[in-house]
Design a protein around this motif. Sequence first.
Motif, PDB file in Angstrom:
ATOM      1  N   THR A  98       9.310  -5.724  -3.804  1.00 37.10           N
ATOM      2  CA  THR A  98      10.215  -4.582  -3.999  1.00 37.10           C
ATOM      3  C   THR A  98      11.052  -4.755  -5.256  1.00 37.10           C
ATOM      4  N   ASP A  99      11.584  -5.958  -5.470  1.00 42.99           N
ATOM      5  CA  ASP A  99      12.406  -6.220  -6.660  1.00 42.99           C
ATOM      6  C   ASP A  99      11.589  -6.098  -7.941  1.00 42.99           C
ATOM      7  N   ALA A 100      10.362  -6.639  -7.930  1.00 42.28           N
ATOM      8  CA  ALA A 100       9.508  -6.563  -9.121  1.00 42.28           C
ATOM      9  C   ALA A 100       9.123  -5.121  -9.433  1.00 42.28           C
ATOM     10  N   LEU A 101       8.805  -4.359  -8.387  1.00 50.21           N
ATOM     11  CA  LEU A 101       8.441  -2.952  -8.584  1.00 50.21           C
ATOM     12  C   LEU A 101       9.613  -2.167  -9.156  1.00 50.21           C
ATOM     13  N   ARG A 102      10.813  -2.433  -8.665  1.00 48.60           N
ATOM     14  CA  ARG A 102      12.009  -1.752  -9.158  1.00 48.60           C
ATOM     15  C   ARG A 102      12.206  -2.011 -10.652  1.00 48.60           C
ATOM     16  N   ILE A 103      12.054  -3.252 -11.059  1.00 47.98           N
ATOM     17  CA  ILE A 103      12.251  -3.614 -12.467  1.00 47.98           C
ATOM     18  C   ILE A 103      11.203  -2.952 -13.352  1.00 47.98           C
ATOM     19  N   GLU A 104       9.957  -2.937 -12.920  1.00 49.89           N
ATOM     20  CA  GLU A 104       8.893  -2.334 -13.719  1.00 49.89           C
ATOM     21  C   GLU A 104       9.113  -0.831 -13.879  1.00 49.89           C
ATOM     22  N   LEU A 105       9.541  -0.167 -12.816  1.00 49.19           N
ATOM     23  CA  LEU A 105       9.806   1.267 -12.906  1.00 49.19           C
ATOM     24  C   LEU A 105      11.026   1.552 -13.771  1.00 49.19           C
ATOM     25  N   ARG A 106      12.023   0.692 -13.658  1.00 50.46           N
ATOM     26  CA  ARG A 106      13.217   0.871 -14.491  1.00 50.46           C
ATOM     27  C   ARG A 106      12.879   0.696 -15.968  1.00 50.46           C
ATOM     28  N   ASN A 163       0.825  -1.212   0.000  1.00 50.89           N
ATOM     29  CA  ASN A 163       0.000   0.000   0.000  1.00 50.89           C
ATOM     30  C   ASN A 163       0.858   1.260   0.000  1.00 50.89           C
ATOM     31  N   GLY A 164       1.833   1.309   0.899  1.00 51.59           N
ATOM     32  CA  GLY A 164       2.697   2.485   0.972  1.00 51.59           C
ATOM     33  C   GLY A 164       3.493   2.697  -0.296  1.00 51.59           C
ATOM     34  N   SER A 165       4.011   1.612  -0.853  1.00 49.95           N
ATOM     35  CA  SER A 165       4.826   1.715  -2.072  1.00 49.95           C
ATOM     36  C   SER A 165       4.012   2.256  -3.239  1.00 49.95           C
ATOM     37  N   LEU A 166       2.815   1.720  -3.432  1.00 48.96           N
ATOM     38  CA  LEU A 166       2.014   2.124  -4.585  1.00 48.96           C
ATOM     39  C   LEU A 166       1.489   3.549  -4.438  1.00 48.96           C
ATOM     40  N   VAL A 167       1.147   3.937  -3.213  1.00 43.51           N
ATOM     41  CA  VAL A 167       0.740   5.327  -2.975  1.00 43.51           C
ATOM     42  C   VAL A 167       1.921   6.260  -3.247  1.00 43.51           C
ATOM     43  N   ALA A 168       3.104   5.888  -2.747  1.00 40.87           N
ATOM     44  CA  ALA A 168       4.291   6.725  -2.950  1.00 40.87           C
ATOM     45  C   ALA A 168       4.661   6.802  -4.425  1.00 40.87           C
ATOM     46  N   VAL A 169       4.666   5.663  -5.106  1.00 40.87           N
ATOM     47  CA  VAL A 169       5.063   5.641  -6.517  1.00 40.87           C
ATOM     48  C   VAL A 169       4.105   6.460  -7.380  1.00 40.87           C
ATOM     49  N   GLU A 170       2.815   6.408  -7.072  1.00 36.42           N
ATOM     50  CA  GLU A 170       1.856   7.232  -7.818  1.00 36.42           C
ATOM     51  C   GLU A 170       2.212   8.714  -7.692  1.00 36.42           C
TER      52      GLU A 170
END
Length: 339
Positions: free
Chosen positions: A171-179, A125-132
């Motif tokens: 965390t690793d999957a999110l990093r790759i998708e953003l990269r 939840n925190g990651s997706l809110v922050a990334v948005e």
Amino acid sequence: MKPVPKPLPQQTIVITGATSGIGLATARLAAQQGAKLVLVSRDEAALQTLQHELSQQSSAQIIHVVADVGNRSDLEQVAKRAVERFGGFDTWINNAGTLVWGRLWEVSEADLRKVFETNFWGVVNGSLVAVEHFRRQGYGTLINLGSALSEAVAPLQGIYTASKHAVKAFTDALRIELRHDNAPIAITLIRPSSTNTPINDRAKNYLAHAPHLPGPTYAPEVVARAILRAAEYPQRDVYIGNSKLITRAAQLTPQLFDWVAVKTLFAAQQSKTLDTLQSDALYEPIDSGSVRGRNPGPMFRHSLYTHMSQQPSKTAVFASVAGLALYSGWRLIKTFKAD
């Protein structure tokens, strides 16, 4: 695009689980360095006390928001308040966590799910809110709290271990998708070893005896310093203390690691004293306001490995100077022997 974070005194930082343990140590250190803070916890009274304390001790600008990290809408309100008060935020730290002790088949399904709701879904939840927010803003740093148990395991902490494995994978999957999208967002996974925070004092316990973390432990301030270093100089993974040694042992010699865990960790994580406290902060906050817990055994206040790994340039210079000194000494000895 490689993110270039602002200096810490120019940052606005969101910290979940801010009223105790690592979160509290991080909040205090960040306030001392002049960062603007958004403090997040379930405990309104503890948040008010902490905000007053930090405001009295520094000139940092601080707000607090009561939120349960397991509820996405709560964290959306945190981001909204940060935008309203400070115009946005630069670093979001997902620190909130909880712990249940017991053999997996003894822990109730409700308790198993609650640990995941806080430790895993709180990070999601925190990651997706922050990334948005970061995607709209054009930059940002996300710091998630993993563990030495992000790849290793510990019996009697089974659901906690599972949640930290899940945090690492997410965390690793999110990093790759953003990269892949070339988003200028830095993501760091902090991987502490046993840390002497109050989490164990407030953990729900299904064991007859009082549990404790296997030693040695590290002071929460060690982790806090590493977190704030990563806020300015992001790294993919930051290992605290002997966390990397534990991780490599689990990766490279899994059968040996299992054998050692069976032989040592059951005894190493239980005292001979019956648990009469029976404290439980799983569903409601209790005893907030303390950085350190009551874990027995030695506690380290510094981690040389972590310090050196987060400053590779200085480490390289030090290694070069040390190597040159050793070489010069060796040549000098050879010269004396030749004479």
